[in-house]
Design an enzyme around this catalytic site. Structure first.
Site, PDB file in Angstrom:
ATOM      1  CG  ASP A  76      11.175  55.388  22.918  1.00 49.77           C
ATOM      2  OD1 ASP A  76      10.922  55.295  21.678  1.00 49.77           O
ATOM      3  OD2 ASP A  76      11.152  54.564  23.721  1.00 49.77           O
ATOM      4  CD  GLU A 143      11.896  50.128  19.837  1.00 49.28           C
ATOM      5  OE1 GLU A 143      12.347  49.060  19.428  1.00 49.28           O
ATOM      6  OE2 GLU A 143      12.640  50.502  20.666  1.00 49.28           O
TER       7      GLU A 143
END
Length: 477
Positions: A76, A143
């Site tokens: 991400d 994350e």
């Protein structure tokens, strides 16, 4: 049009990644892309319920008896953009360009955090010419927000005790520890009063912002705190009633912009005088960290407002809530050991919501900062909830992975020593260590600057050099 050198696997993969939407909690497309890459290269792959992806590659000839190694990165990115940008992160590819040897994206974050790590791992996994032990490519989700990918990972899928985390941002340094942290959300119901009137539009722009872990020690301006200070100065002389208040996009990014519309019981000339005088003071205070800061105020039409007492409570709370660097280490030079960041403020139709991120090298720091903010919220009658806790990654005294990295780096960089230090940012390594205490972890990455901001840039020469070093390091494992 291709911007990067497609003959270099990691550059090809990075450019492909930037064409796929992959903001935090929106990683399904890129997760599926990774699965397809594995299938295209006949590699065993697992995609779990969280959309984590694990890709396995057999050891090269002569390395069959060497212990396996995990290569880990998160898939991400932080979706930040300038207010002037029309980019739609849900569907638009990033608009890449190269300037002075740096890769950038027009008006938005680049996602080199951690697209660089993802691209490196894909390149290693799909290059049959490299020498290495059995490899496990671990790609985790979310994350930047909750770290749920790492938390939800089934460690039985990871049959290894050695890991290279590729989420670093400095070529000549390896991370040896990271902060833990949590988010705190402050909220309270509100009721608007329909009251058309003449008011003011206040705007903060031009701050550098940055990562609330990596840049918090630089004491850059926080737009949410600045706008609270300006409104507080007006309250000292008269009543203020808010219509709107909004700032920041991500809880873990130092906010660069904030806007408010409000009315005041003071004469217009006095409101403008207060704001302009305070703006001069703030610009002077930030002249060496945020020289691009602009503070503007102009008359506007107001349709609805909050009660003056509620407005005062909101402004006073924002004025008082601590943000920025709190403690530095006396043991590890330059290491920030605790901090707070008020990343998001937002008045909505029926409630307001403020989001803060706290970090600490020790769990006790994190808990104390959270208690402090929650106590302050209670004083004002606001609700405060904590979420997204993640553990710190403590320094490991004995690390064969770190010792070998030091040796290989010195051999490949004309005797230069790699720097080893802990960081204030949060890494998934703490979660992996909690799940597998004897996991030996090192962390690397190329030079990336201004992460979590639209000024993010990747040094392309460093991108090349760090990949070469990674391959050489794997050859020695």
């Amino acid at each position: 049009m291709t911007i990067l050198d497609a003959s270099k696997g990691y550059q090809k993969y990075f450019e492909e990644i930037t064409k796929i939407p992959h903001g935090s909690a929106e990683e399904k497309q890129i997760s599926d892309y990774l699965v397809q890459v594995a299938h295209d290269h006949n590699l065993k792959v697992v995609q779990d319920e969280s959309n984590n992806v694990i890709i396995y590659k057999n050891a090269s000839l002569g390395y069959e008896d060497h212990p396996a190694v995990v290569l880990q990165a998160h898939i991400d990115m932080v979706n930040e953009k300038n207010s002037s940008s029309n980019h739609d992160f849900s569907k638009d590819p990033l608009d890449l360009y190269i300037e002075d040897g740096f890769l950038k994206a027009h008006g938005t974050t680049l996602g080199a955090d951690d697209g660089a790590g993802v691209a490196y791992i894909l390149s290693v996994l799909t290059d049959p010419s490299l020498k290495h032990p059995h490899l496990i490519g671990l790609f985790t989700v979310n994350e930047e927000a909750t770290m749920e990918g790492a938390f939800n990972l089934d460690m039985s899928l990871i049959n290894a005790k050695r890991m290279i985390n590729i989420d670093g941002e400095e070529e000549d340094a390896s991370t040896t520890g990271s902060a833990g942290g949590m988010d705190i959300v402050i909220h309270h119901p509100i009721t608007y009063i329909h009251a058309p009137a003449k008011g003011y539009a206040l705007s903060i722009k031009g701050l550098l912002g940055g990562h609330s872990g990596g840049e918090i020690h630089k004491e850059r301006g926080n737009s949410n705190k600045i706008i609270a200070r300006l409104l507080h100065q007006c309250i000292l002389k008269g009543d203020v009633q808010l219509e709107s208040l909004k700032g920041g996009l991500k809880i873990n990014a130092i906010p660069r912009e904030a806007d408010a519309t409000f009315t005041s019981s003071l004469p217009e000339s006095e409101v403008l005088d207060i704001i302009n005088k305070t703006a001069i003071q703030i610009k002077k205070e930030l002249e060496f960290t945020d020289e691009g800061l602009t503070i503007t105020i102009e008359p506007c039409n107001i349709n609805k407002v909050l009660d003056k007492d509620v407005s005062k409570k909101i402004i006073d709370f924002l004025y008082l809530v601590p943000t920025g660097l709190r403690h530095k280490s006396d043991h590890l030079n330059g290491l920030t050991t605790s901090s707070e960041n008020i990343g998001i403020i937002d008045l909505q139709d029926e409630t307001f919501e403020f989001g803060l991120s706290v970090r600490g090298a020790l769990d006790s720091y994190v808990q104390d900062l959270a208690d402090e903010i929650q106590t302050l919220a209670k004083v004002f009658g606001f609700s405060a909830t904590t979420e997204n806790w993640y553990p710190a990654w403590d320094y490991m005294e004995h690390s064969p992975m770190r010792d070998l990295m030091t040796k290989v780096y010195k051999e490949t960089h004309d005797g230069k020593e790699i720097q080893m230090y802990a960081v204030h940012g949060g890494l998934e390594c703490g979660i992996f260590k909690e799940k597998c205490p004897d996991m030996d972890i090192v962390a690397i990455g190329p030079n990336i600057y201004d992460v979590h901001t639209p000024d993010e840039k990747l040094d392309l020469k460093s991108f090349d050099r760090t990949y070469s070093f990674l391959c050489k390091y794997l050859e020695n494992l």
